[in-house]
Structures are given as structure tokens and as C-alpha cells.
Enzyme design. Sequence first.
Site, PDB file in Angstrom:
ATOM      1  N   ALA A 195      -0.800  18.262   4.721  1.00 58.07           N
ATOM      2  CA  ALA A 195      -2.259  18.182   4.877  1.00 58.07           C
ATOM      3  C   ALA A 195      -2.597  17.902   6.328  1.00 58.07           C
ATOM      4  CB  ALA A 195      -2.814  17.058   3.999  1.00 58.07           C
TER       5      ALA A 195
ATOM      6  N   ASN B  13      12.285  15.524  13.823  1.00 58.26           N
ATOM      7  CA  ASN B  13      11.087  14.930  14.428  1.00 58.26           C
ATOM      8  C   ASN B  13      11.312  14.380  15.838  1.00 58.26           C
ATOM      9  OD1 ASN B  13       8.501  14.885  12.816  1.00 58.26           O
ATOM     10  ND2 ASN B  13       9.928  14.328  11.223  1.00 58.26           N
TER      11      ASN B  13
ATOM     12  N   GLY C 213      -4.228  11.541   2.091  1.00 58.55           N
ATOM     13  CA  GLY C 213      -5.094  10.871   1.122  1.00 58.55           C
ATOM     14  C   GLY C 213      -6.218  11.790   0.671  1.00 58.55           C
TER      15      GLY C 213
ATOM     16  N   ASN D 221       6.153   8.780   4.150  1.00 60.69           N
ATOM     17  CA  ASN D 221       7.449   9.235   4.650  1.00 60.69           C
ATOM     18  C   ASN D 221       8.250   8.044   5.143  1.00 60.69           C
ATOM     19  OD1 ASN D 221       7.405  12.000   4.308  1.00 60.69           O
ATOM     20  ND2 ASN D 221       6.489  12.401   6.316  1.00 60.69           N
TER      21      ASN D 221
ATOM     22  N   GLU E 124       6.267   7.228  13.398  1.00 59.03           N
ATOM     23  CA  GLU E 124       6.927   6.491  12.306  1.00 59.03           C
ATOM     24  C   GLU E 124       8.441   6.380  12.566  1.00 59.03           C
ATOM     25  OE1 GLU E 124       5.237   8.979   9.050  1.00 59.03           O
ATOM     26  OE2 GLU E 124       4.230   7.155   8.374  1.00 59.03           O
TER      27      GLU E 124
ATOM     28  N   GLY F 227      -6.570   9.458   4.942  1.00 60.96           N
ATOM     29  CA  GLY F 227      -6.537  10.391   6.061  1.00 60.96           C
ATOM     30  C   GLY F 227      -6.193  11.769   5.517  1.00 60.96           C
ATOM     31  N   ALA F 228      -5.314  12.481   6.233  1.00 60.01           N
ATOM     32  CA  ALA F 228      -4.998  13.863   5.846  1.00 60.01           C
ATOM     33  C   ALA F 228      -4.439  13.935   4.416  1.00 60.01           C
ATOM     34  CB  ALA F 228      -3.989  14.434   6.848  1.00 60.01           C
TER      35      ALA F 228
ATOM     36  N   LYS G  58      14.429  13.578   2.402  1.00 55.43           N
ATOM     37  CA  LYS G  58      13.276  13.876   3.255  1.00 55.43           C
ATOM     38  C   LYS G  58      13.381  13.119   4.579  1.00 55.43           C
ATOM     39  CE  LYS G  58       8.699  15.114   3.774  1.00 55.43           C
ATOM     40  NZ  LYS G  58       7.367  14.563   3.558  1.00 55.43           N
TER      41      LYS G  58
ATOM     42  N   SER H 127       5.818  16.923  12.499  1.00 55.66           N
ATOM     43  CA  SER H 127       4.640  16.039  12.495  1.00 55.66           C
ATOM     44  C   SER H 127       4.701  14.985  13.605  1.00 55.66           C
ATOM     45  CB  SER H 127       4.495  15.360  11.138  1.00 55.66           C
ATOM     46  OG  SER H 127       5.660  14.619  10.848  1.00 55.66           O
TER      47      SER H 127
HETATM   48  P1  NAD Z   1      -3.312   9.755   8.508  1.00 57.67           P
HETATM   49  O1  NAD Z   1      -3.181   8.967   9.755  1.00 57.67           O
HETATM   50  O2  NAD Z   1      -4.079  11.031   8.524  1.00 57.67           O
HETATM   51  O3  NAD Z   1      -3.965   8.837   7.353  1.00 57.67           O
HETATM   52  C1  NAD Z   1      -3.767   7.464   7.240  1.00 57.67           C
HETATM   53  C2  NAD Z   1      -5.134   6.859   6.928  1.00 57.67           C
HETATM   54  O4  NAD Z   1      -4.958   5.502   6.543  1.00 57.67           O
HETATM   55  C3  NAD Z   1      -6.070   6.862   8.128  1.00 57.67           C
HETATM   56  O5  NAD Z   1      -7.270   7.551   7.790  1.00 57.67           O
HETATM   57  C4  NAD Z   1      -6.323   5.382   8.412  1.00 57.67           C
HETATM   58  O6  NAD Z   1      -7.656   5.124   8.855  1.00 57.67           O
HETATM   59  C5  NAD Z   1      -6.053   4.762   7.054  1.00 57.67           C
HETATM   60  N1  NAD Z   1      -5.657   3.348   7.132  1.00 57.67           N
HETATM   61  C6  NAD Z   1      -4.532   2.836   7.664  1.00 57.67           C
HETATM   62  N2  NAD Z   1      -4.481   1.498   7.518  1.00 57.67           N
HETATM   63  C7  NAD Z   1      -5.615   1.153   6.865  1.00 57.67           C
HETATM   64  C8  NAD Z   1      -6.147  -0.077   6.405  1.00 57.67           C
HETATM   65  N3  NAD Z   1      -5.517  -1.261   6.584  1.00 57.67           N
HETATM   66  N4  NAD Z   1      -7.348  -0.053   5.799  1.00 57.67           N
HETATM   67  C9  NAD Z   1      -7.999   1.110   5.589  1.00 57.67           C
HETATM   68  N5  NAD Z   1      -7.544   2.319   5.985  1.00 57.67           N
HETATM   69  C10 NAD Z   1      -6.370   2.334   6.628  1.00 57.67           C
HETATM   70  O7  NAD Z   1      -1.834  10.001   7.986  1.00 57.67           O
HETATM   71  P2  NAD Z   1      -1.304  11.141   6.986  1.00 57.67           P
HETATM   72  O8  NAD Z   1      -0.937  12.343   7.749  1.00 57.67           O
HETATM   73  O9  NAD Z   1      -2.249  11.265   5.860  1.00 57.67           O
HETATM   74  O10 NAD Z   1       0.079  10.496   6.494  1.00 57.67           O
HETATM   75  C11 NAD Z   1       0.132   9.417   5.572  1.00 57.67           C
HETATM   76  C12 NAD Z   1       1.586   9.246   5.136  1.00 57.67           C
HETATM   77  O11 NAD Z   1       1.997  10.454   4.453  1.00 57.67           O
HETATM   78  C13 NAD Z   1       2.577   9.082   6.295  1.00 57.67           C
HETATM   79  O12 NAD Z   1       3.642   8.253   5.917  1.00 57.67           O
HETATM   80  C14 NAD Z   1       3.080  10.512   6.533  1.00 57.67           C
HETATM   81  O13 NAD Z   1       4.360  10.557   7.152  1.00 57.67           O
HETATM   82  C15 NAD Z   1       3.153  10.988   5.082  1.00 57.67           C
HETATM   83  N6  NAD Z   1       3.101  12.452   4.943  1.00 57.67           N
HETATM   84  C16 NAD Z   1       2.160  13.176   5.616  1.00 57.67           C
HETATM   85  C17 NAD Z   1       2.135  14.554   5.441  1.00 57.67           C
HETATM   86  C18 NAD Z   1       1.080  15.409   6.118  1.00 57.67           C
HETATM   87  O14 NAD Z   1       1.193  16.637   6.035  1.00 57.67           O
HETATM   88  N7  NAD Z   1       0.057  14.847   6.737  1.00 57.67           N
HETATM   89  C19 NAD Z   1       3.079  15.168   4.605  1.00 57.67           C
HETATM   90  C20 NAD Z   1       3.996  14.377   3.912  1.00 57.67           C
HETATM   91  C21 NAD Z   1       4.001  13.011   4.095  1.00 57.67           C
END
Ligand code: NAD
Length: 306
Positions: A128, A191, A12, A102, A267, A9-10, A183, A254
Site C-alpha cells: 500500500a 532493503n 492501515g 514487518n 525499520e 497510514g498506507a 519476510k 520500501s
Molecule cells: P505508515 O508510516 O504509512 O503508517 C503508520 C501510521 O501509524 C502513520 O500514519 C502514523 O501517523 C501512525 N502512528 C504511528 N504511531 C502512532 C501513535 N502512537 N498514535 C497514532 N498513530 C500513530 O507505514 P505503513 O507503510 O503503513 O507500514 C506499517 C507497517 O506495515 C510497517 O511495519 C511496514 O513495514 C509494514 N508493511 C508495509 C507495507 C506497505 O506496502 N506499506 C507492506 C507490508 C508491510
Amino acid sequence: MLVYIAGSGAMGCRFGYQLSKTDNEVILLDNWEEHIEAIRSQGLKVTGDVEETVQLPIMRPLEATREADLIILLTKADQLPKMLQDIKGIIGKKTKVLSLLNGLGHATTMRRYVPDSSIMVGVTIWLAGLKGPGQAHLKGTGSIFLQHMQGDRESVASIVEMFNQAGLNATYDDNVIESIWRKACVNGVMNPTCTILDCTIGELFGTEAGLNLVQNIFNEFIAVAKAEAGSIDETGIWKYIMDMAKDAATHYPSMHQDLVQNKRKTEIDYLNGAVVFKGRRVGIPTPYCQMVTDMIHAKEALLGLR
Ligand code: NAD
């Protein structure tokens, strides 16, 4: 190295994009159909600090068959067990699996699927967002702190080096548990409170009652963190929170974006909910964390998310 991003997702997409600039093979894993289709047909579009489209392979976890050198876990917390189950086939003897989610408790979840010798835990303050399927919006800078579960720094040196080649600013941290607590504590005070009150971080910290809430949640996190992790830099974490409250005053955290703006489950169980759970085990009362966890659960239930 063959690197899979498990949950693209974001965050990744940020990691996939930046690692694609190194001479490693990067494969995105996700099961969001429109996202897979968009990235396969048009590439991953990146906007924000850079404007670029990159071609990156993406597949569903069960379609991946080659043994990984590294798997970076970046699902939401409650999605982690299913992801770990689905990627079992690509975890071999040489594979390292790194959680950058997180929240608290992910190492315990990982141990149900992955041997200790393969587990790395970490925390990142990169940010992201996604503008839509296949469209990542990446702004700002950040860093990563990580540690091998068995403290085998040497076995993960090449991974730290790869992150640094990608500009991801990684450091091996012999006490990553403290960084994870720091964190989690920042997230835990801002949050749920901003989400329940529907306010920005600056608005929360700008009221006496808001600050009182923050201080009480903070005290509970620190008490439980000390019981679990031993030494915790309480003064440093408080300063970090206050600095962040100033720097990000106009932002909604978030969890607010997830629940209020996008009607997605939060979360909370891995932040304040985890503190309640851990506190109970060591006999530390956590009434503020319990209250905000219940309120977020109630809000999720009202939105039909649980
Ligand atoms: P997101 O929801 O954008 O991405 C998660 C992705 O995982 C989704 O695209 C979903 O389809 C995929 N997914 C989940 N389970 C799956 C499975 N079984 N098979 C295949 N795909 C699967 O979330 P995010 O914002 O990228 O956050 C991810 C983690 O990073 C979280 O723990 C978040 O708290 C942490 N985080 C996010 C940010 C940010 O700015 N977005 C910053 C720091 C930490």
C-alpha cells in the site's frame, strides 16, 4: 466485530478500506492531523486498482473508548510501544490484538502491554502507498499468515473468516514464526543494500558483488533463524528471494522509499539489527548484518533522523 486499525497510514488504510466492505464496524486510529482532517472532511480516497471514496471514522488513539474485538497494529516498528500504551483503554478480556508489522521481535514488545491470550502475530505481503493525507494508493494482491500466541486456533477462526470476506486472503499458520522470518529475510537482504547503494533490486542482484552481499546476509539470517525458530526452509526462502528479485527487479525496496526518497527513519533495528542482537545472544557472529545496520544508522544520523 468492532475492529480498530492502530496506525492508519498506507497499510492501515488498505486494511480499513477492505474491511469496510464487510459487515463489521471499522475505526481508524492515527495521530497525523492532516490525515485525520482529510478523512473526516472528504472520506478516504482510494486509487490504483479501484477508484472509490469511502466514509470511515478516524480518531486519535486516546479518543477511542469502546472495548475492541480486534485491534490490528500497523504502525512502523519503532512507533509500536507508544501505540500499545495509548490503546490500553480499549483492550479488554475479549480483545484480540494482531501485529502485522514487518520485522522481528514485535511479540516481545506486545507482551509488555497485552496478555498472551489476546496476542496474535502475523505477516502480510499486501502492499500500500499514500499519495497524501487521506489518499491511499492500492495495487496488486497479497496474503496474510497469522497465529494466536497460545496456539488457540478456534478463538481466532472468526477473525480469519472476516479477513477472507474482505478479500485479504488470510491463512491460520501453525508456524507463523517461519513466515515472519521468511519476510524479514527478504527485507533484510534487499532493503539496506539497495538503500546504501541507491539502486533497484534488479541492479543489486545483477552484480557479482551485490549477489555476494545478499548471500552473506542471507546466511546470517538463516543461522540465527534456525537457532531461534528450529526448522527453517532455507532452500524455499532462497528461491522466494530469487523469484522476488526477478518479479520486482525495477522496484526500489520500501527502506529506500523511506530513507532516500522520503527522509524517514527506517525499520533496520527490527530486521538486520534484530539479527545482530539475537545472534549475540546465541553466539552466532553476524558481521554483514552489523555493517549494514551501522551504515543505515549513519545515513539516518546524517539526515538528522537520530
Ligand atoms: P505508515 O508510516 O504509512 O503508517 C503508520 C501510521 O501509524 C502513520 O500514519 C502514523 O501517523 C501512525 N502512528 C504511528 N504511531 C502512532 C501513535 N502512537 N498514535 C497514532 N498513530 C500513530 O507505514 P505503513 O507503510 O503503513 O507500514 C506499517 C507497517 O506495515 C510497517 O511495519 C511496514 O513495514 C509494514 N508493511 C508495509 C507495507 C506497505 O506496502 N506499506 C507492506 C507490508 C508491510
